[in-house]
Design an enzyme around this catalytic site. Structure first.
Site, PDB file in Angstrom:
ATOM      1  N   CYS C 110      -0.284   6.615   0.571  1.00  0.00           N
ATOM      2  CA  CYS C 110      -0.395   8.063   0.358  1.00  0.00           C
ATOM      3  C   CYS C 110       0.761   8.791   1.031  1.00  0.00           C
ATOM      4  CB  CYS C 110      -1.766   8.553   0.858  1.00  0.00           C
ATOM      5  SG  CYS C 110      -2.184  10.203   0.273  1.00  0.00           S
ATOM      6  N   HIS C 219      -6.046   4.604  -1.291  1.00  0.00           N
ATOM      7  CA  HIS C 219      -6.241   4.255   0.125  1.00  0.00           C
ATOM      8  C   HIS C 219      -7.021   2.963   0.327  1.00  0.00           C
ATOM      9  CE1 HIS C 219      -4.886   8.051   2.114  1.00  0.00           C
ATOM     10  NE2 HIS C 219      -5.041   8.498   0.881  1.00  0.00           N
ATOM     11  N   GLU C 221      -7.247   1.246   2.927  1.00  0.00           N
ATOM     12  CA  GLU C 221      -7.864   1.192   4.260  1.00  0.00           C
ATOM     13  C   GLU C 221      -9.230   1.877   4.292  1.00  0.00           C
ATOM     14  OE1 GLU C 221      -5.928   3.417   3.270  1.00  0.00           O
ATOM     15  OE2 GLU C 221      -5.992   5.261   4.445  1.00  0.00           O
TER      16      GLU C 221
END
Ligand SMILES: Nc1ncnc2c1ncn2[C@@H]1O[C@H](COP(=O)(O)OP(=O)(O)O)[C@@H](O)[C@H]1O
Ligand SMILES: [Mg+2]
Lengths: 83, 775, 254, 83
Positions: C110, C219, C221
């Site tokens: 991002c 994302h 994560e």
């Protein structure tokens, strides 16, 4: 084709976080000459054909109503630029 | 010191400085106290307190600190009940109660949680984006100032009619502003509310809640103790924000030039606030501050007087040391400025260097303003000349208190007598299967019952990696401790229509719903914060609504056994003489020992049994159904707090012992809304038959679906748990009826007596409404 | 008792991690305004490696074996996303290490991706989403290339769901660059089913020519732990990024 | 105090989502004269003292490196404006 340029800036008394971030970054890159920065917007409106007084008035009107937020911004410039 | 802006502001300014000495010598100088919002009696009180006329700077301080917003002068006498109606049992987990920036509740294992809800209503009408953004910014600073790391935000909203031309402006701006600020801070948005009603057309409600967590030893309070300790202001520079009216401080005007314009609105800088959060947490971690206070309403006036009066009682500050964004600010204006993203702290001399190192690391500007004294006086100087010399308590705590007259309005009886059943608007109540199906679809696509995903998809729900539940479940759930899974659940609720019909019970209904939402998620309710949004307290009818709501809320907190730990009052929410519906927004916080045990609101497993908990009465007054038909009258649903408590215990036990796989409480829109929402949550339908409910409760199918009787929930029980679950309900004497089974195959919601509803069509209807109006 | 970690404060690897894996150190960079650094640290830890906090103003990289530049709003994203962060001292070290013979693996997520394009480590740029709003959703992606440092644990063509959340996520580049990216297999991730921001050719993520530098808007994560990831599909389909680089590091060191 | 204005526009070949939204909104407000709109940025850099050639060069340099991204934007103008 002719264009009308509309420049909009944050009002001087209003906080400009973007300008603040830039003025913080400039010296780190060795640009030390600037004491403050403000970031505004520049709009280019394309007109098909000639820019009449009526069209320029439309642009001024649009600048005040749609392109700027009069609570926090000023229209600082509306002008015709030939392409 | 880090200079992020090189603007030279050191030039000595030439104000007509009104010193204390001068004030004593010129008792008859005309002062613009009325323009600053003080009443004659209040100004006289200031003169009595000081024993002389105030200086311009003192007048500025008293006028902002004694305003309704900062002093709670109209509500204080009533708010006391929150502190009085508490048992020792309720206080057991309260580490910090009402009176500080936010209350703190013990979570066990050395963890504590702090949360608070506040309003930013009128700024959000003027400039929705910035008003809402700075609303988030302000409440988050309250949480930081307690020593906590903020971990989530919520945003209860109320706007005008969905089809009014101005509503889109407010909606787009406020939602983008809340997202723009909250997303940039890295705070997941875990819930909120959205209500459309024309009573909020000229007065939208933008409330914001923030929650933070800390270890017990990190709790910080707003007090300035320890003679000789240093007072520091850090964060953004001070500009002319929020002091529009203060230019009347004529005694301070420039000799030579006119002051520049003052901003009409405040612009938020979320980046500055994010850095401020990290910087404060680093200060707390190193134990580098003795006391800390955020700057919100009344800015430096509030911070200095509160810090001083909560501490050893004295402070000396040199005002020219304040870093300015606008060099034309007068001393009074500097004291009143509400510039965002600022904090004030008290630091021991030994920690000064370490404090400065943290500021430099995060490139945060700061300036040392003065120090703590033991004189009991707050002294503010301008280039060494004393311009303020006050007892800080008189500014911060001893403001005026009013016993405003209040009276039950004459129209209340007529409103309560106007029941929905049998009214003109009740004509053609649906009963045929096709009509009931159409009614369900109409309900769940109505402005207040439609999907709010248009809003929530503009909010980051993932950041931090601890969001266990958020939209569209009943409560937001955030994990606090990764090792144990300890977490908190939060819900906010209000129903302006109920409260309009009956303020005492309406406020209780808001609490009951928030309590129920938290329990539905499986969490044990622990604490309450409230934001009381009302009209003008100078209107006896509004004052009555406020008094009744506070009485109702505090009584109900006693019964439910959960204390109010903080909140906010927002008055004068009205257009002309027309007030908004009384809107007490109530937030309840609960605790989950392990967030893995949370209960989501949707069905998933084919064949699980669906139970309706609680009984249903014919209660349509104030309901979403009657609202859709344009009716508002009668009496709101009955409040039964004992039943709410019993239901809560069942839901909490069921979650802890794995007896339910889903639970969804019934509130606005009744059973019809709950069934559709449970189905759409994961796209899994059910077959429902309500005959047992109709027989037991003596209601018809329409009433069973649309009544808003409280104390009810729908749960899905795995087959293997059914006996244990029903035994538990029976043992507790709580009404429970098996109303159907989860159907993961059919893709439909079948309700006996209602034409089959396809989930696809329901979703389409549910989700189309906001995009239709707002793009 | 756990202490609440400060942003970027990396906790040691989980007790269960294999020794050889836990020996691998993965740096996670924090700029002012970075938001997802704690999440990235958690992802690294759950993958079995040791997270190392890196500060934008640091002038050395230490001995990290890979670097994650996480998401957020560095410097508020006020000028352009990533524009100011790119000039941080640490970025020069990262650029040097990525381009060195050692080919340090670098993942930009991002805002991290935006920083990589602003630094010209990856071609193209990001502009505002075509619907002009911040968007947070669970996003289906296809892994187009599983030979990069960060995608080895996925099958080519595998579809995974990870959260997406951004305002300036529309990937653009000129046609020539896009054609070259396609031809060289450097389009690593593509949006499937729904293009959330108007990105050219549905591109969600790309790699440099060597495959050690990867950037993407979604994302991973946020999809590493059961119960905290996307609601559709499995909620841990992002963990593969972190195990991939770990296996690569461990393999290279054998 | 003198200011240096820097104007940055999206490259002509780059789609401009904001300009597109504006050109869609204009006719709804009765502004029908404009066939296209592009939105760029205007920066105002304040200089304490005189704008020397060296300072102007700094501004040009900052415009190319920090204030614009050459992949998607052009610096269309750098000029001195007296206050
Ligand atoms: N409606 C309310 N219920 C309970 N406490 C309240 C309410 N309104 C205000 N308070 C409490 O009064 C104190 C002062 O409130 P406020 O001025 O809003 O705080 P701050 O100055 O931090 O913004 C706080 O402790 C707040 O929690
Ligand atoms: Mg406060």
């Amino acid at each position: 084709m002719p264009r009308i340029v509309v420049d909009v800036m944050p009002k001087p008394e209003i906080l400009d976080p973007q300008g603040k971030a830039i003025v913080g970054a400039l010296p780190r890159l060795g640009f030390t000459a600037f004491s403050s920065v403000r970031q505004g917007k520049r709009f280019e409106l394309t007109v098909d054909g000639e820019v009449t007084e009526e069209i320029l008035a439309q642009a001024r009107n649009a600048a005040e109503t749609l392109l700027s937020n009069p609570v926090i911004e000023d229209v600082v410039n509306v002008e015709v630029v030939e392409a | 010191m880090t200079e992020t802006s090189a603007g030279s502001i050191t030039e000595t300014k030439k104000f007509n400085i009104d010193t204390v000495e001068n004030a004593a010598k010129t008792p008859d100088t005309e002062l613009p106290w009325a323009e600053l919002g003080l009443k004659q009696n209040e100004f006289d009180e200031v003169v009595t307190v000081l024993g002389r006329r105030p200086t311009g700077a003192e007048l500025a301080m008293y006028s902002v600190m004694w305003s309704e917003h900062c002093s709670y002068k109209s509500s204080k006498n009533h708010l006391r009940q929150f502190g009085e109606k508490v048992t020792d049992e309720m206080k057991k987990d309260m580490l910090v109660g009402i009176g500080e920036n936010a209350g703190v509740t013990n979570l066990g294992d050395g963890w504590a949680v702090t949360f608070k809800i506040e309003s930013h209503n009128s700024p959000s009408f003027v400039e929705p984006y910035q008003g809402a953004a700075t609303g988030i910014g302000g409440i988050v600073r309250d949480i930081i100032s307690m020593g906590a790391r903020p971990v989530a935000v919520m945003d209860p909203l109320r706007f005008g009619a969905i089809d009014h031309p101005d509503t889109a402006r407010v909606m787009h701006g406020a939602v983008a502003g809340i997202g723009g600020y909250g997303n940039s801070l890295g705070l997941p948005n875990i819930g909120g509310e959205m209500v459309f009603d024309s009573v909020y057309q000229g007065n939208p409600l933008v409330n914001a809640l923030a929650v933070g967590v800390m270890r017990h030893e990190d709790i910080r309070l707003a007090n300035a103790s320890g003679k000789g300790n240093k007072v520091v202001l850090f964060g953004a520079r001070t500009g002319g924000d929020g002091i529009g009216g203060a230019s009347v401080l004529a005694s301070e005007s420039f000799d030579d030039t006119k002051p520049s314009k003052r901003p009409a609105v405040q612009v938020g800088d979320p980046f500055a606030e994010k850095v401020l959060i990290e910087c404060c947490l680093e200060l707390f971690k190193g134990s580098l501050v003795e006391g800390i206070q955020d700057l919100g309403a009344a800015g430096i006036s509030c911070a200095t007087s509160e810090l001083a009066s909560n501490g050893d009682g004295g402070m000396e500050v040199e005002l020219t040391s304040v870093l300015l964004r606008d060099p034309t600010l007068t001393p009074g204006e500097i004291l009143m400025s509400e510039s965002q993203e600022r904090m004030m702290a008290v630091v021991t001399p030994e920690n000064v260097a370490a404090f400065e190192a943290v500021m430099d690391k995060w490139a945060v500007e700061y300036s040392w303003l003065g120090e703590v004294t033991d004189t009991g006086r707050l002294i503010i100087t301008w280039e060494g000349e004393v311009i303020v010399d006050v007892d800080p308590r008189t500014v911060a705590h001893d403001g005026p208190v009013y016993d405003r007259p209040y009276a039950r309005p004459e129209w209340q009886d007529a409103v309560q007598a106007d029941a929905f059943t049998g009214s003109v608007q009740d004509a053609g109540r649906p009963s045929a299967p096709a009509d009931l199906a159409a009614a369900v679809t109409e309900l769940i696509s109505s402005p207040n019952m439609c999907s709010k995903s248009w809003i929530t998809k503009q909010y980051d729900r993932y950041v931090g990696g601890n969001t266990a539940m958020a939209f569209p479940d009943d409560a937001g759930v955030v994990r606090v401790d990764e090792e144990t899974g300890l977490g908190v659940a939060l819900a906010t609720d209000a129903n302006g229509r109920y409260t309009y019909l009956d303020p005492y019970h309406g406020a209780q209904l808001a609490l009951a719903e928030a309590y129920r939402n938290v329990a539905t998620s499986g969490a044990v309710p622990m604490a309450v914060s409230d934001c009381l949004n009302f009209g003008s307290p100078e209107d006896p009818a509004v004052m009555w609504q406020l008094a009744e709501a506070i009485r109702g809320l505090s009584d109900a907190c006693m019964v439910l056994g959960i204390p109010v730990t903080g909140g906010n009052v927002s008055l004068y929410n009205q257009t002309g003489t027309t007030p908004i519906h009384p809107s007490p927004v109530v937030a309840v916080l609960g605790k989950l020992d392990d967030v893995a045990r949370r209960t989501p609101s949707g069905w998933r497993e084919d064949g699980q049994a669906i139970y309706l908990l609680g009984t249903t009465a014919a209660e349509l007054d104030g309901s979403e159904w009657s609202n859709m038909r344009g009716h508002l009258g009668g009496l709101p649903p009955k409040v039964d707090l004992a039943a709410e408590r019993a239901l809560g215990e069942i839901l909490i036990n069921a979650s802890r012992d794995g007896m339910v796989d889903s639970a969804h409480d019934l509130s606005e829109g009744g059973l019809a809304a709950a069934l559709v929402e449970s189905a759409l949550r994961y796209g899994v339908g059910a077959r429902i038959a309500l005959q047992d409910v109709l027989d037991r409760d003596g209601v018809d199918l329409f009433t069973a679906l649309f009544s808003e009787t409280q104390g009810r929930a729908v749960v899905a029980v795995p087959r293997s748990e059914e006996i244990r679950f029903t035994d538990m309900c029976t043992a507790r004497g709580f009404a429970h009826t098996r109303i159907g089974v989860v159907d993961a195959e059919g893709g439909t919601l079948e309700i006996n007596g209602v034409e089959t509803l396809s989930l696809e069509a329901l979703r389409e209807a549910h989700e189309a409404t906001l995009p239709k109006y707002f793009g | 008792m756990t202490e609440l970690p400060l942003i970027g404060e990396a906790t040691a690897a989980g007790a269960g991690a294999e020794r050889s894996l836990a020996g691998a150190k993965i740096g996670v960079v924090t700029f002012p305004g970075t938001l997802d650094d704690r999440d990235a640290v958690r992802a690294v830890r759950l993958a079995g490696a040791t997270p190392v906090a890196l500060w934008h103003a640091d002038t050395t990289l230490g001995d990290v074996d890979a670097v994650v530049i996480p998401g957020g709003f560095s410097y508020g994203d006020y000028l352009r996303a990533g524009a100011i962060a790119r000039f941080a001292p640490l970025m020069s070290r990262i650029i040097d290490a990525a381009n060195s013979d050692a080919k340090l693996p670098v993942l930009g997520i991002c805002n991290g991706f935006q920083i990589l394009t602003e630094s010209h480590m990856l071609p193209g740029s990001m502009i505002k989403n075509d619907q002009l709003k911040f968007m947070c959703r669970d996003q289906l992606l296809r892994v187009e290339n599983n030979t990069t440092s960060w995608t080895g644990d996925y099958a080519a063509g595998q579809e995974i769901t990870v959260p997406l959340k951004n305002q300036d996520g529309q990937y653009i580049a000129d046609e020539k660059t896009l054609d070259a990216l396609e031809a060289e297999g450097r389009v690593v991730f593509r949006y499937v089913g729904f293009n959330p921001n108007g990105s050219r050719r549905d591109i969600a993520g790309i790699a440099n020519a060597a495959g050690n530098v990867v950037g993407l808007m979604p994302h991973p994560e946020h999809a590493v732990e059961a119960g905290f990831g996307p609601e559709i599909g499995s909620d841990t389909e992002g963990l593969g990024f972190f195990t991939s680089v770990l296996n690569k590091i461990v393999g290279d060191n054998k």
